[in-house]
Design an enzyme around this catalytic site. Structure first.
Site, short mmCIF file in Angstrom:
data_model
loop_
_atom_site.label_atom_id
_atom_site.label_comp_id
_atom_site.label_asym_id
_atom_site.label_seq_id
_atom_site.Cartn_x
_atom_site.Cartn_y
_atom_site.Cartn_z
N ALA A 31 46.97 44.68 -6.71
CA ALA A 31 45.86 44.00 -6.14
C ALA A 31 46.39 42.55 -6.26
CB ALA A 31 44.44 44.01 -7.31
N LYS A 32 45.68 41.60 -5.38
CA LYS A 32 46.16 40.37 -5.08
C LYS A 32 46.30 39.56 -6.33
CE LYS A 32 45.67 40.23 -0.05
NZ LYS A 32 44.71 40.47 1.00
N ARG A 33 45.38 40.01 -7.16
CA ARG A 33 45.69 39.14 -8.50
C ARG A 33 46.87 39.33 -9.24
NH1 ARG A 33 41.70 42.81 -8.93
NH2 ARG A 33 41.97 44.42 -10.32
#
Ligand code: GLU
Length: 283
Positions: free
Chosen positions: A244-246
């Site tokens: 995920a982008k995190r």
């Protein structure tokens, strides 16, 4: 062959994006075709220019060159509005005044492939009430899925190397096509853009396969061509979960800054070879 990579500039790109971009780029180049870039910046509140710049730098680092200028969804709002007008004229969309809380509170909101299925509260409001509320209440526009699916009939698409896949848009219920805060939803914008760009092969993650059910329906309703799709496996991190982008450690910016050779990484991804700890999985 025309393929595209369409990042949303709402965060840094990660290895999963690199994998997708490499597959789309290499497919086009191997066929003597074109590889286009699109910036999915329709969400004005979350899109940031520094993420656009970072995405372009990531692609250059990977050695992926694109043809022409990147297309921006924020430049295409009038096309989205025109398509919505067409669906409105066919009586296939309706304004919805429900808040998220209203929908969550509804006991009859089972889950579909794209979240809670809208219980239909605003589907059959009397015309007078609709007009009155539209004048001063924020609203989104929803597709009347039952009508739309009945009108379109049976739908399918070609999944690269796997033959026909039957589309099941009805499972999504009355999806949002234009949001309160954005003039088009991902579904509407992406479908219209792929057609406007002349994309012949959509290469994207298997997490979006359910969205293709909806995109195929919109193509039928709006008289747009259907590309061939290739939904590829997803890159998962050391914890086995998809990136995920995190996940900062897998961000291309961090790999770039750590001195990793981007071109070598792209060549490895092209043959499904991932850095240690990462794997490809089909959801
Ligand atoms: N912008 C979308 C994303 O980053 C991809 C859209 C698509 O490939 O259809 O998830």
């Amino acid at each position: 062959m025309l393929t595209r990579f369409a990042p949303s500039p709402t965060g840094e790109l990660h290895l999963g994006h690199a994998y997708s971009a490499v597959l789309a780029h290499d497919a086009a180049r191997a066929a003597g075709g074109r590889f286009l870039l699109r910036i999915d910046d329709i969400d004005g509140s979350r899109s940031r220019e520094d993420y656009v710049a970072a995405a372009l730098a990531d692609l250059a680092w990977l050695g992926l060159d694109w043809d022409g200028d990147p297309l921006r969804q924020s430049d295409r709002l009038s096309d989205y509005a025109a398509a919505l007008d067409r669906l409105r004229a066919q009586g296939l969309v309706y304004p919805c005044f429900c808040t998220r809380a209203d929908i969550a509170a509804s006991l009859s909101a089972p889950h579909g492939p794209s979240g809670a299925i809208y219980p239909g509260t605003c589907r059959n409001l009397p015309a007078v009430e609709r007009e009155r509320r539209m004048a001063d209440e924020p609203h989104c526009w929803r597709l009347d899925m039952a009508r739309a699916a009945a009108l379109a009939g049976e739908l399918a698409w070609d999944e690269a190397g796997q033959g026909h896949r039957v589309a099941d848009p009805a499972a999504h219920g009355d999806i949002v096509l234009a949001r309160k805060d954005a003039p088009a939803s991902y579904h509407l914008a992406s479908t219209l853009d792929d057609a406007a760009m002349g994309i012949t092969h959509v290469v994207r993650g298997a997490d979006l396969v359910a969205s293709t059910d909806v995109h195929r329906l919109l193509q039928a309703l709006l008289g747009l061509p259907t590309p061939i799709y290739r939904h590829h496996a997803l890159v998962c991190g050391p914890d086995g979960k998809r990136l995920a982008k995190r996940d900062a450690a897998a961000s291309l910016k961090s790999l770039r800054e750590a001195g990793i050779d981007g071109r070598r990484l792209a060549a490895d991804l092209a043959v499904d070879r991932l850095p240690a700890g990462y794997s490809l999985q089909n959801p």
